[in-house]
Motif scaffolding. Structure first.
Motif, PDB file in Angstrom:
ATOM      1  N   ALA A   1       0.817  -1.207   0.000  1.00 25.49           N
ATOM      2  CA  ALA A   1       0.000   0.000   0.000  1.00 25.49           C
ATOM      3  C   ALA A   1       0.850   1.256   0.000  1.00 25.49           C
ATOM      4  O   ALA A   1       1.966   1.266   0.515  1.00 25.49           O
ATOM      5  CB  ALA A   1      -0.916  -0.003   1.213  1.00 25.49           C
ATOM      6  N   ASP A   2       0.300   2.297  -0.586  1.00 26.90           N
ATOM      7  CA  ASP A   2       0.963   3.595  -0.595  1.00 26.90           C
ATOM      8  C   ASP A   2       0.681   4.381   0.677  1.00 26.90           C
ATOM      9  O   ASP A   2       1.389   5.309   1.015  1.00 26.90           O
ATOM     10  CB  ASP A   2       0.473   4.435  -1.788  1.00 26.90           C
ATOM     11  CG  ASP A   2       0.846   3.800  -3.110  1.00 26.90           C
ATOM     12  OD1 ASP A   2       1.901   3.141  -3.172  1.00 26.90           O
ATOM     13  OD2 ASP A   2       0.083   3.961  -4.066  1.00 26.90           O
ATOM     14  N   SER A   3      -0.334   3.986   1.394  1.00 29.28           N
ATOM     15  CA  SER A   3      -0.804   4.760   2.540  1.00 29.28           C
ATOM     16  C   SER A   3       0.048   4.548   3.786  1.00 29.28           C
ATOM     17  O   SER A   3       0.386   3.428   4.135  1.00 29.28           O
ATOM     18  CB  SER A   3      -2.247   4.362   2.839  1.00 29.28           C
ATOM     19  OG  SER A   3      -2.690   4.970   4.017  1.00 29.28           O
TER      20      SER A   3
ATOM     21  N   SER B   1      -8.946   4.922   2.223  1.00 29.54           N
ATOM     22  CA  SER B   1      -8.088   4.309   1.204  1.00 29.54           C
ATOM     23  C   SER B   1      -8.360   2.812   1.054  1.00 29.54           C
ATOM     24  O   SER B   1      -7.464   2.001   1.247  1.00 29.54           O
ATOM     25  CB  SER B   1      -6.616   4.570   1.529  1.00 29.54           C
ATOM     26  OG  SER B   1      -6.306   4.161   2.836  1.00 29.54           O
TER      27      SER B   1
ATOM     28  N   ARG C   1      -8.585   0.989  -1.480  1.00 30.04           N
ATOM     29  CA  ARG C   1      -7.769   0.340  -2.512  1.00 30.04           C
ATOM     30  C   ARG C   1      -6.375  -0.019  -1.998  1.00 30.04           C
ATOM     31  O   ARG C   1      -5.638  -0.717  -2.672  1.00 30.04           O
ATOM     32  CB  ARG C   1      -7.684   1.226  -3.748  1.00 30.04           C
ATOM     33  CG  ARG C   1      -9.040   1.363  -4.412  1.00 30.04           C
ATOM     34  CD  ARG C   1      -9.002   2.237  -5.617  1.00 30.04           C
ATOM     35  NE  ARG C   1     -10.368   2.534  -6.014  1.00 30.04           N
ATOM     36  CZ  ARG C   1     -10.703   3.482  -6.856  1.00 30.04           C
ATOM     37  NH1 ARG C   1      -9.757   4.228  -7.416  1.00 30.04           N
ATOM     38  NH2 ARG C   1     -11.956   3.703  -7.155  1.00 30.04           N
ATOM     39  N   ASP C   2      -6.037   0.438  -0.803  1.00 31.85           N
ATOM     40  CA  ASP C   2      -4.768   0.048  -0.188  1.00 31.85           C
ATOM     41  C   ASP C   2      -4.840  -1.340   0.437  1.00 31.85           C
ATOM     42  O   ASP C   2      -3.811  -1.898   0.807  1.00 31.85           O
ATOM     43  CB  ASP C   2      -4.353   1.047   0.899  1.00 31.85           C
ATOM     44  CG  ASP C   2      -3.766   2.325   0.324  1.00 31.85           C
ATOM     45  OD1 ASP C   2      -3.489   2.377  -0.894  1.00 31.85           O
ATOM     46  OD2 ASP C   2      -3.586   3.277   1.097  1.00 31.85           O
TER      47      ASP C   2
END
Length: 189
Positions: A108-110, A154, A156-157
């Protein structure tokens, strides 16, 4: 497989357990079904891995929302770090097609996932220091305070579904509400 698991969960939720104490005393972790106390539309539980899902546990943790199912490994760090959740893709689809790889790990980017904690608890609300493994008694409660935030800001994370929309999950505790007749089919790896 997912439809069978969902059908079993719906039967448990419709009928309710004889008593939470009876369910807790007789249910191994891999057969446990949890319901979010603040919103019964959200359920959770464990799925055994054929080998080990992570170094800390041979179980995956799942959360089912009204929209989809999210899957996680349970990990622990050294020292006083506690138990964390790491998102993975569908437990029955191997990364790169090799079943020894296990499911796809979701990077994940988060920053919110850096500390996505979970706290398994006994009936007296004592926080367990280790995640459960297959055959261990099911924890009475599972508290993952940040999941709702991630599913809202988020989602999609924590899923490979690129069309994932927000899931409105309140912060709350998953309470043991049922025990499947049999453990779900073991997942990869």
């Amino acid at each position: 497989m997912r439809n069978t698991l969902l059908a079993s969960i719906l039967v448990i939720l419709a009928n309710g357990p004889a008593s939470a104490t009876e369910v807790e005393a007789s249910c191994p972790a891999e057969r446990a079904v949890y319901t979010l106390k603040s919103d019964p539309a959200f359920t959770a539980g464990f799925i055994p891995a054929k080998h080990y899902a992570s170094m800390a546990s041979n179980l995956y943790f799942w959360v089912r929302s009204p929209q989809r199912t999210y899957w996680f490994t349970l990990t622990t760090g050294v020292g006083y770090t506690g138990i964390s959740l790491s998102p993975v893709g569908d437990l029955y689809i191997a990364a790169g097609g090799d079943p020894d790889n296990g499911p796809v790990a979701i990077e994940a980017d988060s920053d919110s996932l850096a500390h996505l904690r979970i706290y398994p608890m006994d009936r007296d609300w004592t926080v367990m220091s280790d995640p459960p493994n297959a055959g261990d008694p099911a924890p009475y409660a599972m508290f993952a305070p940040e999941i709702g935030t991630v599913l809202w800001y988020s989602p999609r994370d924590v899923t490979l579904d690129e069309t994932a929309e927000r899931d409105a999950m309140e912060r709350g505790v998953f309470i043991l509400t049922g025990c499947l007749d049999a453990a779900p089919k073991p997942a990869l790896p």
